[in-house]
Design a protein around this motif. Structure first.
Motif, PDB file in Angstrom:
ATOM      1  N   ASP A  33       0.852  -1.190   0.000  1.00 18.64           N
ATOM      2  CA  ASP A  33       0.000   0.000   0.000  1.00 18.64           C
ATOM      3  C   ASP A  33       0.890   1.242   0.000  1.00 18.64           C
ATOM      4  OD1 ASP A  33      -2.276   1.578   0.159  1.00 18.64           O
ATOM      5  OD2 ASP A  33      -2.525   1.313   2.321  1.00 18.64           O
ATOM      6  N   TYR A  34       1.655   1.384  -1.073  1.00 18.83           N
ATOM      7  CA  TYR A  34       2.762   2.338  -1.097  1.00 18.83           C
ATOM      8  C   TYR A  34       2.337   3.782  -0.829  1.00 18.83           C
ATOM      9  CZ  TYR A  34       4.959  -1.700  -3.300  1.00 18.83           C
ATOM     10  OH  TYR A  34       5.418  -2.968  -3.569  1.00 18.83           O
ATOM     11  N   HIS A 223      -1.719  -3.103 -15.037  1.00 18.72           N
ATOM     12  CA  HIS A 223      -1.635  -2.334 -13.793  1.00 18.72           C
ATOM     13  C   HIS A 223      -2.548  -2.994 -12.772  1.00 18.72           C
ATOM     14  CE1 HIS A 223       0.548   1.190 -15.371  1.00 18.72           C
ATOM     15  NE2 HIS A 223      -0.149   1.004 -16.472  1.00 18.72           N
ATOM     16  N   THR A 224      -1.990  -3.431 -11.649  1.00 23.01           N
ATOM     17  CA  THR A 224      -2.847  -3.983 -10.608  1.00 23.01           C
ATOM     18  C   THR A 224      -3.362  -2.856  -9.712  1.00 23.01           C
ATOM     19  OG1 THR A 224      -0.912  -4.470  -9.235  1.00 23.01           O
ATOM     20  CG2 THR A 224      -1.759  -6.240 -10.601  1.00 23.01           C
ATOM     21  N   LEU A 229      -2.630   1.639  -5.683  1.00 25.11           N
ATOM     22  CA  LEU A 229      -3.947   2.237  -5.897  1.00 25.11           C
ATOM     23  C   LEU A 229      -4.902   1.945  -4.740  1.00 25.11           C
ATOM     24  CD1 LEU A 229      -4.512   1.702  -9.738  1.00 25.11           C
ATOM     25  CD2 LEU A 229      -3.464   3.634  -8.533  1.00 25.11           C
ATOM     26  N   GLY A 230      -4.530   1.029  -3.853  1.00 23.99           N
ATOM     27  CA  GLY A 230      -5.258   0.851  -2.613  1.00 23.99           C
ATOM     28  C   GLY A 230      -6.578   0.116  -2.704  1.00 23.99           C
ATOM     29  N   GLY A 231      -6.920  -0.445  -3.872  1.00 21.05           N
ATOM     30  CA  GLY A 231      -8.205  -1.106  -4.025  1.00 21.05           C
ATOM     31  C   GLY A 231      -8.074  -2.572  -4.340  1.00 21.05           C
ATOM     32  N   ARG A 268     -11.126   4.224  -9.634  1.00 18.45           N
ATOM     33  CA  ARG A 268     -11.266   5.454 -10.431  1.00 18.45           C
ATOM     34  C   ARG A 268     -10.938   6.677  -9.577  1.00 18.45           C
ATOM     35  NH1 ARG A 268     -16.010   8.388 -12.536  1.00 18.45           N
ATOM     36  NH2 ARG A 268     -17.349   6.837 -11.534  1.00 18.45           N
ATOM     37  N   ALA A 269     -11.348   6.652  -8.311  1.00 19.57           N
ATOM     38  CA  ALA A 269     -11.001   7.750  -7.405  1.00 19.57           C
ATOM     39  C   ALA A 269      -9.494   7.812  -7.179  1.00 19.57           C
ATOM     40  CB  ALA A 269     -11.736   7.577  -6.078  1.00 19.57           C
ATOM     41  N   ALA A 270      -8.841   6.641  -7.098  1.00 17.20           N
ATOM     42  CA  ALA A 270      -7.384   6.606  -6.918  1.00 17.20           C
ATOM     43  C   ALA A 270      -6.672   7.232  -8.112  1.00 17.20           C
ATOM     44  CB  ALA A 270      -6.919   5.168  -6.712  1.00 17.20           C
TER      45      ALA A 270
END
Length: 379
Positions: A33-34, A223-224, A229-231, A268-270
Protein backbone atom coordinates in the motif's frame (compact mmCIF):
# COMPACT_ATOMS: atom_id res chain seq x y z
CA UNK A 1 -7.91 -39.70 4.31
CA UNK A 2 -6.41 -36.47 5.66
CA UNK A 3 -3.10 -38.07 6.66
CA UNK A 4 -1.27 -37.10 3.48
CA UNK A 5 -2.02 -33.41 4.08
CA UNK A 6 -1.00 -33.64 7.72
CA UNK A 7 2.31 -35.23 6.73
CA UNK A 8 2.90 -32.58 4.09
CA UNK A 9 2.35 -29.82 6.65
CA UNK A 10 4.67 -31.59 9.07
CA UNK A 11 7.37 -31.72 6.40
CA UNK A 12 6.98 -27.99 5.81
CA UNK A 13 7.21 -27.40 9.56
CA UNK A 14 10.47 -29.36 9.82
CA UNK A 15 11.96 -27.27 7.02
CA UNK A 16 10.66 -24.05 8.60
CA UNK A 17 8.50 -23.41 5.54
CA UNK A 18 5.01 -23.71 6.95
CA UNK A 19 2.94 -20.55 6.59
CA UNK A 20 0.18 -19.23 8.81
CA UNK A 21 -2.19 -16.32 8.35
CA UNK A 22 -1.25 -13.41 10.60
CA UNK A 23 -2.89 -10.14 11.51
CA UNK A 24 -0.86 -7.33 12.99
CA UNK A 25 -1.18 -3.81 14.35
CA UNK A 26 2.54 -3.13 14.17
CA UNK A 27 4.15 -0.50 11.95
CA UNK A 28 3.71 -1.33 8.28
CA UNK A 29 6.96 -2.21 6.55
CA UNK A 30 5.53 -5.12 4.57
CA UNK A 31 2.43 -4.10 2.63
CA UNK A 32 2.24 -2.92 -0.97
CA UNK A 33 0.00 0.00 0.00
CA UNK A 34 2.76 2.34 -1.10
CA UNK A 35 0.72 5.56 -1.20
CA UNK A 36 -1.54 4.61 1.74
CA UNK A 37 -4.48 4.94 -0.64
CA UNK A 38 -6.29 2.09 1.13
CA UNK A 39 -7.20 4.62 3.84
CA UNK A 40 -7.18 7.83 1.77
CA UNK A 41 -10.15 10.04 2.77
CA UNK A 42 -10.85 11.10 -0.84
CA UNK A 43 -11.28 7.47 -1.93
CA UNK A 44 -13.29 6.49 1.14
CA UNK A 45 -15.65 9.41 0.49
CA UNK A 46 -16.11 8.35 -3.14
CA UNK A 47 -17.04 4.84 -2.05
CA UNK A 48 -19.36 6.12 0.69
CA UNK A 49 -21.14 8.41 -1.77
CA UNK A 50 -21.62 5.48 -4.14
CA UNK A 51 -23.13 3.43 -1.30
CA UNK A 52 -25.43 6.30 -0.44
CA UNK A 53 -26.45 6.51 -4.10
CA UNK A 54 -27.47 2.86 -4.03
CA UNK A 55 -24.62 1.24 -5.94
CA UNK A 56 -24.54 -2.47 -5.14
CA UNK A 57 -21.84 -4.04 -2.97
CA UNK A 58 -21.44 -7.11 -5.19
CA UNK A 59 -21.44 -7.51 -8.95
CA UNK A 60 -23.68 -10.65 -8.73
CA UNK A 61 -22.12 -12.45 -11.69
CA UNK A 62 -19.51 -12.52 -14.41
CA UNK A 63 -19.22 -9.52 -16.68
CA UNK A 64 -20.70 -11.50 -19.56
CA UNK A 65 -23.82 -12.10 -17.49
CA UNK A 66 -25.38 -9.50 -15.21
CA UNK A 67 -22.09 -8.56 -13.53
CA UNK A 68 -21.09 -5.88 -16.05
CA UNK A 69 -21.76 -2.63 -14.17
CA UNK A 70 -21.68 0.95 -15.39
CA UNK A 71 -18.91 1.64 -12.87
CA UNK A 72 -16.68 -0.96 -14.57
CA UNK A 73 -17.13 0.84 -17.88
CA UNK A 74 -16.48 4.26 -16.35
CA UNK A 75 -13.27 2.95 -14.78
CA UNK A 76 -12.08 1.41 -18.06
CA UNK A 77 -12.69 4.66 -19.90
CA UNK A 78 -10.91 6.72 -17.24
CA UNK A 79 -7.96 4.30 -17.02
CA UNK A 80 -7.44 4.18 -20.80
CA UNK A 81 -7.34 7.98 -20.87
CA UNK A 82 -5.11 8.25 -17.78
CA UNK A 83 -2.52 5.73 -18.99
CA UNK A 84 -2.68 6.74 -22.67
CA UNK A 85 -3.87 3.35 -23.90
CA UNK A 86 -6.25 2.50 -26.71
CA UNK A 87 -8.42 0.26 -24.55
CA UNK A 88 -8.68 -0.98 -20.95
CA UNK A 89 -10.26 -4.10 -19.50
CA UNK A 90 -10.95 -4.37 -15.74
CA UNK A 91 -10.50 -7.78 -14.10
CA UNK A 92 -10.53 -9.22 -10.60
CA UNK A 93 -6.85 -9.07 -9.63
CA UNK A 94 -3.37 -9.25 -11.14
CA UNK A 95 -3.08 -13.00 -10.63
CA UNK A 96 -6.25 -13.65 -12.63
CA UNK A 97 -5.23 -11.13 -15.28
CA UNK A 98 -1.82 -12.72 -15.85
CA UNK A 99 -3.38 -16.16 -16.08
CA UNK A 100 -5.95 -14.80 -18.54
CA UNK A 101 -3.32 -13.14 -20.72
CA UNK A 102 -0.81 -15.98 -20.83
CA UNK A 103 -3.19 -18.91 -21.07
CA UNK A 104 -5.20 -17.24 -23.84
CA UNK A 105 -3.11 -15.02 -26.12
CA UNK A 106 -0.02 -17.16 -26.94
CA UNK A 107 -1.14 -19.99 -29.21
CA UNK A 108 0.24 -23.38 -30.10
CA UNK A 109 3.28 -22.76 -32.29
CA UNK A 110 4.07 -19.48 -30.50
CA UNK A 111 6.98 -18.79 -28.15
CA UNK A 112 6.82 -17.16 -24.73
CA UNK A 113 10.10 -15.67 -23.49
CA UNK A 114 9.86 -14.76 -19.84
CA UNK A 115 12.30 -13.16 -17.44
CA UNK A 116 13.68 -15.77 -15.04
CA UNK A 117 12.24 -13.87 -12.04
CA UNK A 118 8.75 -13.28 -13.39
CA UNK A 119 5.85 -13.57 -10.95
CA UNK A 120 4.26 -16.92 -10.08
CA UNK A 121 1.02 -15.87 -11.77
CA UNK A 122 2.86 -15.63 -15.09
CA UNK A 123 4.32 -19.11 -14.67
CA UNK A 124 0.87 -20.48 -13.91
CA UNK A 125 -0.62 -18.76 -16.95
CA UNK A 126 2.13 -20.09 -19.21
CA UNK A 127 1.58 -23.64 -17.91
CA UNK A 128 -2.11 -23.40 -18.77
CA UNK A 129 -1.33 -22.27 -22.32
CA UNK A 130 -0.10 -24.23 -25.33
CA UNK A 131 2.89 -22.15 -26.40
CA UNK A 132 6.52 -23.11 -25.92
CA UNK A 133 8.19 -21.20 -23.07
CA UNK A 134 11.84 -20.29 -22.47
CA UNK A 135 13.29 -18.41 -19.50
CA UNK A 136 15.68 -15.54 -20.23
CA UNK A 137 18.45 -14.36 -17.91
CA UNK A 138 17.06 -11.80 -15.48
CA UNK A 139 17.08 -8.25 -16.85
CA UNK A 140 19.31 -9.29 -19.76
CA UNK A 141 17.99 -7.98 -23.12
CA UNK A 142 20.77 -9.80 -25.00
CA UNK A 143 19.55 -13.10 -23.60
CA UNK A 144 16.09 -12.38 -24.95
CA UNK A 145 17.40 -11.34 -28.35
CA UNK A 146 19.55 -14.49 -28.59
CA UNK A 147 16.50 -16.67 -27.85
CA UNK A 148 14.47 -14.87 -30.52
CA UNK A 149 17.19 -15.29 -33.16
CA UNK A 150 17.77 -18.96 -32.35
CA UNK A 151 14.04 -19.70 -32.48
CA UNK A 152 13.53 -17.83 -35.75
CA UNK A 153 16.61 -19.46 -37.30
CA UNK A 154 15.04 -22.85 -36.61
CA UNK A 155 12.24 -21.76 -38.98
CA UNK A 156 9.65 -21.31 -36.28
CA UNK A 157 7.17 -18.71 -37.51
CA UNK A 158 4.62 -18.29 -34.70
CA UNK A 159 4.19 -15.14 -32.65
CA UNK A 160 6.74 -14.37 -29.93
CA UNK A 161 5.69 -12.95 -26.57
CA UNK A 162 8.15 -11.32 -24.15
CA UNK A 163 6.94 -11.22 -20.52
CA UNK A 164 8.60 -8.97 -17.91
CA UNK A 165 7.84 -6.97 -14.80
CA UNK A 166 8.77 -3.31 -14.83
CA UNK A 167 9.77 -3.48 -11.15
CA UNK A 168 10.43 -6.86 -9.57
CA UNK A 169 8.57 -7.65 -6.39
CA UNK A 170 11.31 -9.51 -4.51
CA UNK A 171 14.46 -7.63 -5.56
CA UNK A 172 13.03 -4.18 -6.21
CA UNK A 173 15.05 -3.74 -9.40
CA UNK A 174 13.77 -2.21 -12.62
CA UNK A 175 13.60 -3.83 -16.06
CA UNK A 176 15.50 -2.29 -19.01
CA UNK A 177 12.24 -1.38 -20.74
CA UNK A 178 13.73 0.83 -23.48
CA UNK A 179 15.98 -2.01 -24.65
CA UNK A 180 13.13 -4.52 -24.46
CA UNK A 181 10.80 -2.27 -26.43
CA UNK A 182 13.50 -1.83 -29.09
CA UNK A 183 13.83 -5.62 -29.37
CA UNK A 184 10.06 -6.05 -29.59
CA UNK A 185 9.86 -3.53 -32.42
CA UNK A 186 12.94 -4.86 -34.23
CA UNK A 187 11.65 -8.45 -34.35
CA UNK A 188 7.94 -7.61 -34.54
CA UNK A 189 7.07 -9.44 -31.31
CA UNK A 190 4.66 -8.76 -28.46
CA UNK A 191 5.82 -7.31 -25.14
CA UNK A 192 3.74 -7.78 -21.97
CA UNK A 193 4.78 -5.57 -19.06
CA UNK A 194 3.45 -6.16 -15.55
CA UNK A 195 3.54 -2.79 -13.79
CA UNK A 196 2.17 -4.13 -10.49
CA UNK A 197 4.81 -2.48 -8.27
CA UNK A 198 5.45 0.60 -10.43
CA UNK A 199 1.86 1.80 -10.79
CA UNK A 200 1.33 4.97 -8.76
CA UNK A 201 4.96 5.09 -7.68
CA UNK A 202 6.87 5.86 -10.90
CA UNK A 203 6.25 7.82 -14.06
CA UNK A 204 4.47 11.12 -14.55
CA UNK A 205 1.61 11.25 -12.02
CA UNK A 206 2.15 7.58 -11.21
CA UNK A 207 1.51 6.22 -14.70
CA UNK A 208 4.29 3.67 -14.26
CA UNK A 209 7.63 2.90 -15.88
CA UNK A 210 6.07 1.75 -19.17
CA UNK A 211 3.88 4.80 -19.75
CA UNK A 212 5.91 5.96 -22.75
CA UNK A 213 5.02 2.78 -24.63
CA UNK A 214 1.28 2.63 -23.92
CA UNK A 215 -0.88 2.55 -27.02
CA UNK A 216 1.45 0.60 -29.31
CA UNK A 217 -0.12 -2.36 -31.10
CA UNK A 218 2.49 -4.85 -29.89
CA UNK A 219 2.42 -3.92 -26.21
CA UNK A 220 0.15 -5.02 -23.36
CA UNK A 221 0.52 -3.34 -19.98
CA UNK A 222 -0.95 -4.63 -16.74
CA UNK A 223 -1.64 -2.33 -13.79
CA UNK A 224 -2.85 -3.98 -10.61
CA UNK A 225 -5.21 -2.05 -8.37
CA UNK A 226 -4.48 -3.68 -5.01
CA UNK A 227 -1.08 -2.15 -4.38
CA UNK A 228 -0.38 1.59 -4.70
CA UNK A 229 -3.95 2.24 -5.90
CA UNK A 230 -5.26 0.85 -2.61
CA UNK A 231 -8.21 -1.11 -4.02
CA UNK A 232 -8.69 -4.39 -5.83
CA UNK A 233 -8.56 -5.69 -9.38
CA UNK A 234 -6.35 -5.28 -12.43
CA UNK A 235 -6.33 -3.08 -15.51
CA UNK A 236 -5.24 -4.61 -18.82
CA UNK A 237 -4.19 -1.92 -21.30
CA UNK A 238 -4.06 -3.20 -24.85
CA UNK A 239 -5.34 -2.71 -28.40
CA UNK A 240 -9.11 -3.10 -28.70
CA UNK A 241 -8.83 -6.40 -30.60
CA UNK A 242 -6.79 -7.92 -27.74
CA UNK A 243 -9.35 -6.84 -25.14
CA UNK A 244 -12.17 -8.24 -27.27
CA UNK A 245 -10.32 -11.52 -27.64
CA UNK A 246 -9.86 -11.79 -23.86
CA UNK A 247 -13.57 -11.11 -23.32
CA UNK A 248 -14.46 -13.92 -25.73
CA UNK A 249 -11.72 -16.46 -25.02
CA UNK A 250 -10.13 -16.00 -21.59
CA UNK A 251 -11.66 -18.42 -19.09
CA UNK A 252 -10.54 -16.39 -16.01
CA UNK A 253 -12.53 -13.48 -17.43
CA UNK A 254 -15.54 -15.40 -18.76
CA UNK A 255 -16.19 -17.58 -15.71
CA UNK A 256 -15.13 -15.36 -12.79
CA UNK A 257 -17.50 -13.12 -10.86
CA UNK A 258 -16.77 -9.51 -11.77
CA UNK A 259 -15.11 -7.23 -9.19
CA UNK A 260 -17.41 -5.22 -6.95
CA UNK A 261 -18.70 -2.01 -8.55
CA UNK A 262 -17.52 -0.26 -5.37
CA UNK A 263 -13.95 -1.35 -6.15
CA UNK A 264 -14.29 0.18 -9.61
CA UNK A 265 -15.38 3.40 -7.90
CA UNK A 266 -12.40 3.22 -5.53
CA UNK A 267 -9.87 2.63 -8.31
CA UNK A 268 -11.27 5.45 -10.43
CA UNK A 269 -11.00 7.75 -7.41
CA UNK A 270 -7.38 6.61 -6.92
CA UNK A 271 -6.53 7.52 -10.51
CA UNK A 272 -8.16 10.90 -9.97
CA UNK A 273 -6.11 11.39 -6.80
CA UNK A 274 -2.90 10.62 -8.67
CA UNK A 275 -3.88 13.15 -11.31
CA UNK A 276 -4.88 15.91 -8.90
CA UNK A 277 -2.46 15.45 -6.00
CA UNK A 278 1.03 14.44 -7.18
CA UNK A 279 2.35 15.28 -3.71
CA UNK A 280 1.55 11.72 -2.64
CA UNK A 281 4.02 10.42 -5.20
CA UNK A 282 6.61 13.09 -4.42
CA UNK A 283 6.42 12.37 -0.68
CA UNK A 284 6.89 8.65 -1.30
CA UNK A 285 9.89 9.25 -3.57
CA UNK A 286 11.57 11.31 -0.83
CA UNK A 287 10.97 8.50 1.69
CA UNK A 288 12.36 5.92 -0.74
CA UNK A 289 15.55 7.93 -1.20
CA UNK A 290 15.88 8.52 2.55
CA UNK A 291 15.41 4.84 3.40
CA UNK A 292 17.95 3.58 0.89
CA UNK A 293 20.53 6.12 2.08
CA UNK A 294 19.82 5.41 5.75
CA UNK A 295 20.06 1.66 5.16
CA UNK A 296 23.64 2.09 4.00
CA UNK A 297 24.49 4.40 6.90
CA UNK A 298 23.02 2.08 9.54
CA UNK A 299 23.71 -1.36 8.11
CA UNK A 300 26.32 -0.92 5.38
CA UNK A 301 23.86 -2.44 2.89
CA UNK A 302 23.29 -0.96 -0.55
CA UNK A 303 19.54 -0.80 -1.14
CA UNK A 304 17.64 -1.51 -4.32
CA UNK A 305 16.93 2.18 -4.89
CA UNK A 306 13.21 1.47 -5.05
CA UNK A 307 10.44 1.12 -2.47
CA UNK A 308 11.06 -2.64 -2.28
CA UNK A 309 14.24 -3.31 -0.33
CA UNK A 310 15.42 -6.91 0.13
CA UNK A 311 17.81 -7.77 2.95
CA UNK A 312 19.32 -11.09 1.84
CA UNK A 313 19.84 -13.41 4.82
CA UNK A 314 20.32 -16.79 3.12
CA UNK A 315 18.98 -19.22 5.71
CA UNK A 316 15.20 -19.69 5.87
CA UNK A 317 15.32 -20.26 9.62
CA UNK A 318 17.50 -17.22 10.30
CA UNK A 319 15.34 -14.98 8.12
CA UNK A 320 12.27 -16.11 10.06
CA UNK A 321 14.02 -15.50 13.36
CA UNK A 322 15.04 -11.97 12.37
CA UNK A 323 11.54 -11.15 11.12
CA UNK A 324 10.00 -12.38 14.37
CA UNK A 325 12.45 -10.33 16.40
CA UNK A 326 11.66 -7.16 14.41
CA UNK A 327 7.94 -7.80 14.79
CA UNK A 328 8.40 -8.00 18.57
CA UNK A 329 9.93 -4.52 18.40
CA UNK A 330 6.78 -3.28 16.66
CA UNK A 331 7.86 -3.41 13.01
CA UNK A 332 5.85 -5.53 10.58
CA UNK A 333 8.62 -7.02 8.43
CA UNK A 334 8.17 -10.44 6.88
CA UNK A 335 10.63 -13.13 5.84
CA UNK A 336 10.42 -14.36 2.25
CA UNK A 337 11.50 -17.97 1.73
CA UNK A 338 11.44 -20.66 -0.90
CA UNK A 339 9.62 -21.31 -3.17
CA UNK A 340 8.96 -17.56 -3.55
CA UNK A 341 12.74 -17.04 -3.75
CA UNK A 342 15.42 -19.66 -4.48
CA UNK A 343 16.91 -21.86 -1.78
CA UNK A 344 19.67 -19.98 0.04
CA UNK A 345 18.18 -16.58 -0.91
CA UNK A 346 15.77 -16.11 2.01
CA UNK A 347 15.37 -12.46 2.85
CA UNK A 348 13.62 -9.77 4.77
CA UNK A 349 11.44 -7.81 2.34
CA UNK A 350 11.10 -4.22 3.51
CA UNK A 351 8.67 -1.91 1.74
CA UNK A 352 8.57 1.87 2.00
CA UNK A 353 5.10 3.36 2.10
CA UNK A 354 3.26 6.41 3.36
CA UNK A 355 2.12 4.65 6.52
CA UNK A 356 5.61 5.43 7.90
CA UNK A 357 7.81 8.49 8.18
CA UNK A 358 11.52 9.21 8.61
CA UNK A 359 11.34 8.80 12.40
CA UNK A 360 9.80 5.32 12.14
CA UNK A 361 12.17 4.33 9.34
CA UNK A 362 15.20 5.41 11.39
CA UNK A 363 13.96 3.51 14.45
CA UNK A 364 13.40 0.37 12.39
CA UNK A 365 16.82 0.54 10.73
CA UNK A 366 18.56 1.07 14.07
CA UNK A 367 16.98 -2.15 15.40
CA UNK A 368 17.73 -3.97 12.14
CA UNK A 369 21.39 -2.94 12.34
CA UNK A 370 21.57 -4.22 15.92
CA UNK A 371 20.00 -7.57 15.01
CA UNK A 372 22.26 -8.04 11.99
CA UNK A 373 25.33 -7.39 14.17
CA UNK A 374 24.14 -10.01 16.65
CA UNK A 375 23.71 -12.52 13.83
CA UNK A 376 27.18 -11.84 12.42
CA UNK A 377 28.73 -12.06 15.88
CA UNK A 378 27.14 -15.46 16.48
CA UNK A 379 28.17 -16.94 13.12
Amino acid sequence: MLQRYFKSLQALERRDLRRDLLTTKTIDFSSNDYLAFSVAPFIREAVQKSLDDGIAIGSTGSRLLRGNHEQHLLLEEAAAAFFGAKKCLYMGGGYLANIALLSTLPQQGDLVIHDALIHASCHDGIRLGKAEAIAAIHNDPQSIEDIICKWRNSHMMGNIWIIVESLYSMDGDKAPLADLMAIANKYNVFLIIDEAHATGVYGSKGRGLAAAYAGQDNIIILHTCGKALGGYGALILAPDIICQYIINRARPFIYATAPSPLMAVAVRAALSLLQQQPEYQFKLQKLIKFTNQKLYQCCGIIGSGSQIIPIIIGSDRLAMSLATSLQKHGFDIRAIRQPTVPLGKARLRITVNLHVDQIKITAMLDILAQKLKEVRFNE
